[in-house]
Write an enzyme that holds these catalytic residues in place. Structure first.
Site, PDB file in Angstrom:
ATOM      1  N   HIS A  17       4.589   3.515   1.526  1.00  0.00           N
ATOM      2  CA  HIS A  17       5.773   4.313   1.168  1.00  0.00           C
ATOM      3  C   HIS A  17       6.303   3.856  -0.194  1.00  0.00           C
ATOM      4  CE1 HIS A  17       6.592   4.671   5.757  1.00  0.00           C
ATOM      5  NE2 HIS A  17       6.231   5.875   5.323  1.00  0.00           N
ATOM      6  N   LYS A  41      10.427  10.492  19.036  1.00  0.00           N
ATOM      7  CA  LYS A  41       9.914   9.225  19.534  1.00  0.00           C
ATOM      8  C   LYS A  41      11.002   8.163  19.480  1.00  0.00           C
ATOM      9  CE  LYS A  41       7.881   9.972  15.142  1.00  0.00           C
ATOM     10  NZ  LYS A  41       7.091   9.651  14.047  1.00  0.00           N
ATOM     11  N   ARG A  90      -2.607  10.159   2.310  1.00  0.00           N
ATOM     12  CA  ARG A  90      -3.509   8.996   2.322  1.00  0.00           C
ATOM     13  C   ARG A  90      -4.974   9.434   2.336  1.00  0.00           C
ATOM     14  NH1 ARG A  90      -0.352   6.716   7.354  1.00  0.00           N
ATOM     15  NH2 ARG A  90      -0.658   8.925   7.711  1.00  0.00           N
ATOM     16  N   SER A 128       3.085   3.352   9.422  1.00  0.00           N
ATOM     17  CA  SER A 128       4.151   2.639  10.152  1.00  0.00           C
ATOM     18  C   SER A 128       3.700   2.385  11.588  1.00  0.00           C
ATOM     19  CB  SER A 128       5.428   3.475  10.168  1.00  0.00           C
ATOM     20  OG  SER A 128       5.887   3.695   8.863  1.00  0.00           O
TER      21      SER A 128
HETATM   22  O1  PNS Z   1       7.445  10.294   8.048  1.00  0.00           O
HETATM   23  P1  PNS Z   1       7.183  11.527   8.850  1.00  0.00           P
HETATM   24  O2  PNS Z   1       7.563  11.291  10.291  1.00  0.00           O
HETATM   25  O3  PNS Z   1       5.787  12.024   8.690  1.00  0.00           O
HETATM   26  O4  PNS Z   1       8.167  12.680   8.271  1.00  0.00           O
HETATM   27  C1  PNS Z   1       8.155  13.978   8.795  1.00  0.00           C
HETATM   28  C2  PNS Z   1       9.346  14.794   8.272  1.00  0.00           C
HETATM   29  C3  PNS Z   1      10.650  14.046   8.514  1.00  0.00           C
HETATM   30  C4  PNS Z   1       9.186  15.020   6.791  1.00  0.00           C
HETATM   31  C5  PNS Z   1       9.336  16.172   9.005  1.00  0.00           C
HETATM   32  O5  PNS Z   1       9.260  15.950  10.378  1.00  0.00           O
HETATM   33  C6  PNS Z   1      10.556  17.015   8.701  1.00  0.00           C
HETATM   34  O6  PNS Z   1      10.706  17.515   7.613  1.00  0.00           O
HETATM   35  N1  PNS Z   1      11.452  17.145   9.684  1.00  0.00           N
HETATM   36  C7  PNS Z   1      12.694  17.889   9.538  1.00  0.00           C
HETATM   37  C8  PNS Z   1      12.689  19.194  10.326  1.00  0.00           C
HETATM   38  C9  PNS Z   1      12.027  20.311   9.548  1.00  0.00           C
HETATM   39  O7  PNS Z   1      12.422  20.673   8.464  1.00  0.00           O
HETATM   40  N2  PNS Z   1      10.967  20.859  10.159  1.00  0.00           N
HETATM   41  C10 PNS Z   1      10.176  21.909   9.561  1.00  0.00           C
HETATM   42  C11 PNS Z   1       9.116  21.313   8.653  1.00  0.00           C
HETATM   43  S1  PNS Z   1       7.904  22.454   8.310  1.00  0.00           S
END
Ligand code: PNS
Length: 158
Positions: A17, A41, A90, A128
């Site tokens: 990150h 989670k 990645r 993570s």
């Molecule tokens: O680190 P992560 O868990 O891969 O991050 C995922 C994240 C937070 C970027 C994604 O789950 C997100 O944007 N969540 C917010 C809800 C949202 O906007 N959902 C529609 C996305 S297409």
């Protein structure tokens, strides 16, 4: 003035990150690291801890801000007047899910671009989830997470 959002769960922040953060910091006038409030989670680090960690590690960069968000990411980005969403890629395996999210976000808010940044290849296997697993099972995560994360992981595993 270009403002970007780097969203994620950051449970916990890894050196992968951080590598993406450093790269994005060079490209934008302002970078907001936005930590998702409601993750389904059970997080190992609660929201307060995740914010503390990111704030401490990123305090040396004045153009980086740390915030939380809830609800749709694009609504948050519009509210913050950001042009871009940053996501780290990645390996090819990340691409399908990331493409899906980027295209959904584009459908919802066409004015916001998603920019994919590749972390250094030395972090290509790092996540993570794996950091937490290795730590729980007694392995070393030296060099994979910032010092403060390593310390806090040790405290939690005690
Ligand atoms: O680190 P992560 O868990 O891969 O991050 C995922 C994240 C937070 C970027 C994604 O789950 C997100 O944007 N969540 C917010 C809800 C949202 O906007 N959902 C529609 C996305 S297409």
């Amino acid at each position: 003035m270009h403002r970007a959002i780097y969203p994620g769960s950051f449970d916990p922040l890894t050196n992968g990150h951080l590598d993406v953060i450093e790269r994005a910091h060079k490209m934008f006038d302002e970078l907001i690291i936005a930590v998702l409030v409601n993750i389904d989670k059970n997080p190992l680090f609660d929201l307060k801890e995740r914010l503390e960690i990111i704030r401490e590690v990123c305090s040396k960069w004045p153009r980086i801000h740390v915030d939380t968000f809830d609800g749709l990411l694009v609504h948050y980005a519009i509210n913050k007047q950001a042009d871009c969403i940053i996501r780290g890629i990645r390996a090819i395996s990340d691409y399908e899910y990331e493409l899906q999210m980027a295209l959904m976000n584009r459908k919802l808010a066409p004015q916001i671009e998603t920019v994919f940044l590749m972390a250094a290849e030395s972090y290509s296997y790092l996540s993570s989830r794996l950091v937490k697993e290795v730590c729980k099972l007694g392995g070393s995560v030296d060099g994979l997470v910032p010092e403060i994360v390593e310390q806090r992981l040790r405290e939690k595993m005690r």
